[in-house]
Write an enzyme that holds these catalytic residues in place. Structure first.
Site, PDB file in Angstrom:
ATOM      1  N   HIS A  52       8.240 -17.596  -3.839  1.00 25.00           N
ATOM      2  CA  HIS A  52       8.238 -18.836  -4.698  1.00 25.00           C
ATOM      3  C   HIS A  52       7.922 -20.344  -4.125  1.00 25.00           C
ATOM      4  O   HIS A  52       8.474 -20.691  -3.008  1.00 25.00           O
ATOM      5  CB  HIS A  52       9.768 -19.454  -5.231  1.00 25.00           C
ATOM      6  N   SER A  80       7.992 -20.289 -10.982  1.00 25.45           N
ATOM      7  CA  SER A  80       8.827 -20.790  -9.942  1.00 25.45           C
ATOM      8  C   SER A  80       8.200 -22.031  -9.046  1.00 25.45           C
ATOM      9  O   SER A  80       8.880 -22.524  -8.252  1.00 25.45           O
ATOM     10  CB  SER A  80       9.490 -19.743  -9.049  1.00 25.45           C
ATOM     11  N   ASP A 127       8.883 -11.419  -1.365  1.00 23.44           N
ATOM     12  CA  ASP A 127       9.877 -11.806  -1.931  1.00 23.44           C
ATOM     13  C   ASP A 127       9.640 -11.025  -3.178  1.00 23.44           C
ATOM     14  O   ASP A 127       8.906 -11.528  -3.992  1.00 23.44           O
ATOM     15  CB  ASP A 127       9.751 -13.242  -2.047  1.00 23.44           C
ATOM     16  N   GLU A 187      12.356 -10.661   1.664  1.00 23.86           N
ATOM     17  CA  GLU A 187      13.358 -11.655   1.419  1.00 23.86           C
ATOM     18  C   GLU A 187      14.435 -11.236   0.555  1.00 23.86           C
ATOM     19  O   GLU A 187      15.565 -11.848   0.572  1.00 23.86           O
ATOM     20  CB  GLU A 187      12.619 -12.817   0.692  1.00 23.86           C
ATOM     21  N   ASN A 212      16.822  -9.832   3.549  1.00 27.61           N
ATOM     22  CA  ASN A 212      18.059 -10.063   2.611  1.00 27.61           C
ATOM     23  C   ASN A 212      19.470  -9.317   3.159  1.00 27.61           C
ATOM     24  O   ASN A 212      20.271 -10.279   3.043  1.00 27.61           O
ATOM     25  CB  ASN A 212      17.765  -9.243   1.299  1.00 27.61           C
ATOM     26  N   ASP A 221      22.445 -17.147   0.736  1.00 32.61           N
ATOM     27  CA  ASP A 221      21.521 -17.675  -0.385  1.00 32.61           C
ATOM     28  C   ASP A 221      21.932 -17.104  -1.524  1.00 32.61           C
ATOM     29  O   ASP A 221      22.036 -17.729  -2.757  1.00 32.61           O
ATOM     30  CB  ASP A 221      20.357 -17.142   0.313  1.00 32.61           C
ATOM     31  N   ASN A 222      21.999 -15.839  -1.747  1.00 29.11           N
ATOM     32  CA  ASN A 222      22.430 -14.983  -2.989  1.00 29.11           C
ATOM     33  C   ASN A 222      23.709 -15.823  -3.795  1.00 29.11           C
ATOM     34  O   ASN A 222      23.943 -15.855  -4.945  1.00 29.11           O
ATOM     35  CB  ASN A 222      22.641 -13.557  -2.707  1.00 29.11           C
ATOM     36  N   HIS A 332      15.705 -10.643  -9.804  1.00 31.01           N
ATOM     37  CA  HIS A 332      14.420 -11.110  -9.623  1.00 31.01           C
ATOM     38  C   HIS A 332      13.504 -10.771 -10.663  1.00 31.01           C
ATOM     39  O   HIS A 332      12.513 -11.423 -10.990  1.00 31.01           O
ATOM     40  CB  HIS A 332      14.246 -10.022  -8.443  1.00 31.01           C
ATOM     41  N   HIS A 382      17.485 -22.685  -5.087  1.00 32.11           N
ATOM     42  CA  HIS A 382      18.515 -23.080  -4.265  1.00 32.11           C
ATOM     43  C   HIS A 382      18.375 -24.377  -3.344  1.00 32.11           C
ATOM     44  O   HIS A 382      17.018 -24.786  -3.200  1.00 32.11           O
ATOM     45  CB  HIS A 382      18.994 -22.014  -3.319  1.00 32.11           C
ATOM     46  N   SER A 390      18.147 -18.499   5.132  1.00 32.39           N
ATOM     47  CA  SER A 390      17.087 -17.415   4.598  1.00 32.39           C
ATOM     48  C   SER A 390      15.825 -17.485   5.496  1.00 32.39           C
ATOM     49  O   SER A 390      15.525 -16.477   5.925  1.00 32.39           O
ATOM     50  CB  SER A 390      16.916 -17.666   3.445  1.00 32.39           C
ATOM     51  N   GLN A 394      13.546 -15.268   8.347  1.00 26.15           N
ATOM     52  CA  GLN A 394      12.462 -14.928   7.902  1.00 26.15           C
ATOM     53  C   GLN A 394      11.368 -15.286   8.868  1.00 26.15           C
ATOM     54  O   GLN A 394      10.427 -14.125   9.148  1.00 26.15           O
ATOM     55  CB  GLN A 394      11.519 -15.734   6.560  1.00 26.15           C
TER      56      GLN A 394
HETATM   57  P1  NAI Z   1      23.827  -6.771  -5.545  1.00 28.74           P
HETATM   58  O1  NAI Z   1      23.486  -5.184  -5.422  1.00 28.74           O
HETATM   59  O2  NAI Z   1      24.716  -7.388  -4.377  1.00 28.74           O
HETATM   60  O3  NAI Z   1      24.526  -6.909  -6.933  1.00 28.74           O
HETATM   61  C1  NAI Z   1      23.970  -6.438  -8.187  1.00 28.74           C
HETATM   62  C2  NAI Z   1      25.295  -5.971  -8.837  1.00 28.74           C
HETATM   63  O4  NAI Z   1      24.697  -5.579 -10.236  1.00 28.74           O
HETATM   64  C3  NAI Z   1      26.034  -4.625  -8.276  1.00 28.74           C
HETATM   65  O5  NAI Z   1      27.343  -5.021  -7.711  1.00 28.74           O
HETATM   66  C4  NAI Z   1      25.874  -3.704  -9.305  1.00 28.74           C
HETATM   67  O6  NAI Z   1      27.044  -2.593  -9.164  1.00 28.74           O
HETATM   68  C5  NAI Z   1      25.686  -4.498 -10.602  1.00 28.74           C
HETATM   69  N1  NAI Z   1      25.207  -3.761 -11.817  1.00 28.74           N
HETATM   70  C6  NAI Z   1      23.984  -2.753 -11.591  1.00 28.74           C
HETATM   71  N2  NAI Z   1      23.901  -2.482 -13.103  1.00 28.74           N
HETATM   72  C7  NAI Z   1      24.780  -3.032 -13.838  1.00 28.74           C
HETATM   73  C8  NAI Z   1      25.020  -2.839 -15.027  1.00 28.74           C
HETATM   74  N3  NAI Z   1      24.242  -2.092 -15.869  1.00 28.74           N
HETATM   75  N4  NAI Z   1      25.968  -3.809 -15.635  1.00 28.74           N
HETATM   76  C9  NAI Z   1      26.736  -4.413 -14.854  1.00 28.74           C
HETATM   77  N5  NAI Z   1      26.514  -4.587 -13.608  1.00 28.74           N
HETATM   78  C10 NAI Z   1      25.598  -3.843 -13.176  1.00 28.74           C
HETATM   79  O7  NAI Z   1      22.384  -7.646  -5.773  1.00 28.74           O
HETATM   80  P2  NAI Z   1      22.219  -9.250  -5.430  1.00 28.74           P
HETATM   81  O8  NAI Z   1      21.885  -9.360  -3.729  1.00 28.74           O
HETATM   82  O9  NAI Z   1      23.475  -9.943  -6.086  1.00 28.74           O
HETATM   83  O10 NAI Z   1      20.905  -9.315  -6.220  1.00 28.74           O
HETATM   84  C11 NAI Z   1      21.013  -9.469  -7.539  1.00 28.74           C
HETATM   85  C12 NAI Z   1      19.392  -9.658  -8.232  1.00 28.74           C
HETATM   86  O11 NAI Z   1      19.216 -10.986  -7.888  1.00 28.74           O
HETATM   87  C13 NAI Z   1      18.246  -8.862  -7.374  1.00 28.74           C
HETATM   88  O12 NAI Z   1      17.069  -8.680  -8.195  1.00 28.74           O
HETATM   89  C14 NAI Z   1      17.927  -9.956  -6.231  1.00 28.74           C
HETATM   90  O13 NAI Z   1      16.736  -9.654  -5.961  1.00 28.74           O
HETATM   91  C15 NAI Z   1      17.726 -11.296  -7.069  1.00 28.74           C
HETATM   92  N6  NAI Z   1      18.168 -12.482  -6.218  1.00 28.74           N
HETATM   93  C16 NAI Z   1      17.927 -13.471  -7.086  1.00 28.74           C
HETATM   94  C17 NAI Z   1      18.104 -15.082  -6.212  1.00 28.74           C
HETATM   95  C18 NAI Z   1      17.701 -16.022  -6.998  1.00 28.74           C
HETATM   96  O14 NAI Z   1      17.640 -17.119  -6.726  1.00 28.74           O
HETATM   97  N7  NAI Z   1      17.611 -16.149  -8.390  1.00 28.74           N
HETATM   98  C19 NAI Z   1      18.638 -14.873  -4.999  1.00 28.74           C
HETATM   99  C20 NAI Z   1      18.639 -13.605  -4.279  1.00 28.74           C
HETATM  100  C21 NAI Z   1      18.749 -12.521  -5.151  1.00 28.74           C
END
Ligand code: NAI
Length: 461
Positions: A52, A80, A127, A187, A212, A221-222, A332, A382, A390, A394
């Site tokens: 981003h 983004s 990322d 990332e 990550n 971050d997350n 993501h 963020h 983060s 990197q």
């Molecule tokens: P994580 O693996 O910690 O959390 C995902 C959760 O979703 C898990 O607990 C899992 O059990 C649950 N899950 C999976 N399928 C499901 C379903 N059908 N129904 C309900 N829950 C379900 O992953 P994290 O780190 O939380 O990342 C999640 C996403 O966010 C990833 O795609 C990551 O790349 C992205 N991300 C986005 C950011 C942003 O700024 N927008 C920042 C950091 C990560």
């Protein structure tokens, strides 16, 4: 010839001013500049960045350059980019290819351009895995092999078209480029997931550092990042009153925890869906009602996906939602919501990255950023401080790959705990944190050194 594509280069002055604020909030990156600015450990590194293109990323880019690297950059998401940040970076002489609202075709074209160092790149900073995927899929195509599936069919078409273009223009380019890359630092959760899949299939051709899963990344971050930026995105998009509304957060991983806290902090009544009993129990014990989407779909006001999984909010869910329900994703990729299934409905664009879509019942839903991550599409992602943690990871990962890459196999690694603790340490002073020191006796009693690392590898924070 200008070697950049930005929306408006005259925004550079504004970008530079915001960079000044961000630098004061990014103590980790600034202290790496102090520590390594003279020794230039990244001298000779030619880094392709696919992340981003925000103000915070601009501070990351200028840190990499300060440490001696040549850098070319593209954004990893079509919505983004902060155009003033991209302009400031272009004006500083770093080739950057990123425009807020670029098309998918442009997305892959810009990524391709970010690879075009005269002597080719030798490192990737990724990322979500698009840069890695591009070069690996291209090399597979050159070898006449099938290309592995990518998240959405729309994306698959665009990446295939770009690969075909590059293959026609420069035969053998992908294979040569792949063989020149000494490593990738990744990332985000989704990109890391792709890397582990590649290892499982024996397809990872260089070492990877999973940024990550540094504690100072995913547990900050997350979580704390989304805690601030989720509600920011919803507010800027809709100006809706959050207090009193019922919000459903799908997923209670790190991003889900931050997102639920964000909505609760704004006064919404928050419910959570989960598939994992551990995360479901955590949500319940944090005081959230754990529900199924089906039970809430007709009554809740706001729906946010945070799972990194696909088909979470499906067309049959959206058909049942009440009038003017808000639907958005902070994971993501956009395939968490079945946006493609809405294409033949009536769309009214309210403003950039905010659409109102009429369902067959006559009810309308408000879709944020066409289902792409809304904190970066509808707001500015963020805050700098958390991104500093983060991005310090990197930079340390890039230094490690560039200076000691030979020590690694073609596998996925996490930075050692002493570096994770270092990243945290670099952020304490800015917020006035005073650490207690262990006495030698106390350290011996709990079996650590007084200066750390303080926890065993299996500790989960
Ligand atoms: P994580 O693996 O910690 O959390 C995902 C959760 O979703 C898990 O607990 C899992 O059990 C649950 N899950 C999976 N399928 C499901 C379903 N059908 N129904 C309900 N829950 C379900 O992953 P994290 O780190 O939380 O990342 C999640 C996403 O966010 C990833 O795609 C990551 O790349 C992205 N991300 C986005 C950011 C942003 O700024 N927008 C920042 C950091 C990560």
């Amino acid at each position: 010839m200008t070697d950049y594509i930005v929306k408006d280069i005259s925004l550079a002055g504004f970008g530079r001013k915001e960079l000044t604020i961000a630098e004061t909030e990014m103590p980790g990156l600034m202290s790496l500049r102090e520590e390594y600015g003279d020794s230039k450990p990244l001298k000779g590194a030619r880094i392709v960045g696919s992340l981003h293109m925000t103000i915070q990323t601009a501070v990351l880019i200028e840190t990499l350059v300060d440490l001696g690297a040549d850098v070319r950059w593209a954004s990893c998401n079509i919505f983004s980019t902060q155009d003033h940040a991209a302009a400031a970076i272009a004006e500083a002489g770093v080739p950057v290819f990123a425009v807020k609202g670029q098309s998918l075709e442009e997305h892959w074209d810009y990524l391709d351009r970010s690879f075009m160092f005269p002597d080719g790149p030798n490192l990737i900073l990724d990322d979500g895995g698009d840069a890695t995927l591009y070069v690996l899929l291209g090399a597979r195509a050159e070898a006449g092999e099938d290309i592995i599936p990518v998240p959405t069919s729309e994306e698959e078409e665009a990446i295939k078209a770009q690969i075909a273009k590059r293959m026609a223009a420069s035969p053998g380019w992908f294979t040569k480029t792949r063989d020149q890359i000494v490593g990738v630092s990744e990332e985000t959760t989704t990109g890391v997931h792709r890397l582990y899949e590649l290892v499982k299939e024996g397809q990872l051709p260089f070492p990877a550092i999973n940024v990550n899963d540094s504690v100072t990344k995913s547990k900050f971050d997350n979580k704390y990042g989304c805690k601030e930026s989720l509600v920011d995105g919803i507010r800027r998009a809709t100006d809706t009153m959050m207090a009193g509304k019922v919000a459903v957060v799908c997923g209670y991983g790190d991003v889900g925890k931050g997102s639920a806290a964000s909505l609760r902090g704004a006064g919404a009544r928050v419910k959570v869906t989960e598939v994992d009993p551990i995360c479901a129990l955590q949500a319940a014990m944090d005081g959230f009602e754990v529900v199924t989407l089906e039970d809430e779909v007709a009554s809740a006001d706001i729906f946010i996906t945070t799972t990194g999984n696909k088909d979470i909010i499906r067309i049959e869910h959206m058909r049942e939602m009440k009038d003017m329900a808000i639907v958005g994703n902070i994971g993501h990729f956009d395939n968490e919501i079945q946006v493609a299934a809405l294409k033949n409905h009536k769309w009214t664009n309210i403003k950039e990255q905010v659409d109102m879509i009429e369902m067959p019942s006559g009810n309308r839903i408000i879709l944020l950023s066409e289902g792409r991550l809304l904190n970066l599409g509808n707001a500015t992602g963020h805050p700098s401080f958390v991104m500093s943690a983060s991005f310090t990871n990197q930079v340390l990962a890039q230094i490690e790959l560039w200076t000691r890459g030979d020590a690694y196999k073609n596998d996925v690694y996490i930075l050692p705990k002493h570096l994770d603790e270092k990243v945290a340490r670099l952020h304490l002073k800015r917020i006035g944190v005073k650490l207690t020191e262990l006495s030698p006796e106390q350290a011996a009693y709990i079996g650590v050194k007084p200066e750390g690392p303080f926890k065993p590898e299996h500790y989960r924070y």
